[in-house]
Enzyme design. Structure first.
Site, PDB file in Angstrom:
ATOM      1  N   ASP A 167      -0.165   5.100   0.946  1.00 51.94           N
ATOM      2  CA  ASP A 167      -0.419   6.071   2.025  1.00 51.94           C
ATOM      3  C   ASP A 167      -0.383   5.400   3.388  1.00 51.94           C
ATOM      4  OD1 ASP A 167      -1.123   8.692   0.646  1.00 51.94           O
ATOM      5  OD2 ASP A 167      -2.457   7.320  -0.396  1.00 51.94           O
ATOM      6  N   ASP A 213       0.876  -1.162   0.000  1.00 51.56           N
ATOM      7  CA  ASP A 213       0.000   0.000   0.000  1.00 51.56           C
ATOM      8  C   ASP A 213       0.921   1.221   0.000  1.00 51.56           C
ATOM      9  OD1 ASP A 213      -2.354   1.657   0.522  1.00 51.56           O
ATOM     10  OD2 ASP A 213      -1.550   1.823   2.559  1.00 51.56           O
ATOM     11  N   ASP A 255      -1.648  -0.756   5.876  1.00 50.41           N
ATOM     12  CA  ASP A 255      -1.841  -0.173   7.212  1.00 50.41           C
ATOM     13  C   ASP A 255      -3.310  -0.039   7.610  1.00 50.41           C
ATOM     14  OD1 ASP A 255      -2.188   1.928   5.221  1.00 50.41           O
ATOM     15  OD2 ASP A 255      -2.225   3.339   6.897  1.00 50.41           O
TER      16      ASP A 255
END
Length: 212
Positions: free
Chosen positions: A11, A9, A161
C-alpha cells in the site's frame, strides 16, 4: 554472484491505495469511535508515525486489529479500480529484467495483493507475497521471511513508504529504501534515517545498482 532480493511494501509503495484507505477509514469512523480525517488532518498525519497516529485518533488500541480486518475487507471491493503508483510498473519490470528477485511483505491481505497484481498484470514479477497483521512494524514478518527463504541479510533490501517500514528494516538489519510517493512525508521519513530516500520510482534502478 548471489542474487539480490528486493522486498516491497504494498500500500502506497506499489499500489496507489492511500485515498481509498482514507475513504474507508472515514466510513468506519463512527463504528470504531474516532473522528473522520479531513484533508488538512491528512497532511498532519503524513508527518506522524503509526504510534503517533493511533494516539492522535483516540481509538482504543484494543480495537485496532478489528479495524484493520474491516479495512482489508472493505478494500477488497475497490481492488478492480485501483492502479499502480505512476512509474512503478516500469521500475519493477526493469528490476526483474536485470535479474533481481522481487517479493512483497504487507499488512494488507494476501488475497487483496494477489488480486491487485493479477488485475494490473504484475503478478509474474514477484517471487513471493507475505502478509501479516502488524500495527507498529513488520520486523517479525521480515525475520520470518529471511529465515524461511534462507536469505542472507546483505543480499536483501526493503522498499517502503512509512516510517514503520524503516524501523522494521533497521531492526531486521537489512537495507531500506524509503519512498516519498506514499503515505509518510519526506520530512517524517528523513527523520528515521533510511539508507536511501527517493522521490520517483525510476530512482529505484540506480539505488539498487548501488546495492550491488
Amino acid at each position: 554472484m548471489t542474487q539480490k532480493v528486493i522486498i516491497f511494501d504494498f500500500d502506497g509503495t506499489i499500489a496507489d491505495t492511500v485515498d481509498a484507505l482514507v475513504c474507508i477509514a472515514n466510513n468506519l469512523a463512527v463504528q470504531f469511535g474516532y473522528i473522520p480525517i479531513t484533508a488538512n488532518e491528512l497532511a498532519l498525519l503524513r508527518n506522524l508515525t503509526a504510534r503517533e497516529i493511533i494516539s492522535y485518533s483516540g481509538i482504543s488500541i484494543f480495537k485496532i486489529p478489528f479495524l484493520v480486518k474491516k479495512v482489508k475487507a472493505e478494500l477488497k471491493d475497490k481492488i478492480p479500480c485501483l492502479k499502480p503508483i505512476t512509474g512503478i510498473r516500469e521500475a519493477l519490470i526493469e528490476l526483474n529484467n536485470q535479474g533481481y528477485r522481487l517479493g512483497i511483505i504487507t499488512s494488507n491481505s494476501q488475497e487483496n495483493v494477489t488480486e491487485f497484481l493479477k488485475v494490473n498484470n504484475l503478478d509474474y514479477l514477484f517471487d513471493f507475497i507475505e502478509s501479516g497483521v502488524t500495527i507498529f512494524g513488520k520486523t517479525t514478518i521480515i525475520n520470518n521471511v529471511l529465515r524461511q527463504k534462507n536469505l542472507k541479510l546483505q543480499t536483501v533490501m526493503y522498499v517502503g513508504d512509512e516510517t514503520r517500514d524503516i524501523e522494521a528494516s533497521k531492526k531486521a538489519n537489512i537495507k531500506v529504501i524509503a519512498v516519498t510517493w506514499g503515505f509518510n512525508s519526506h520530512e517524517a521519513l528523513a527523520k528515521k534515517h533510511p539508507d536511501f530516500l527517493i522521490h520517483q520510482p525510476r530512482e529505484l534502478i540506480d539505488v539498487v545498482k548501488e546495492f550491488d
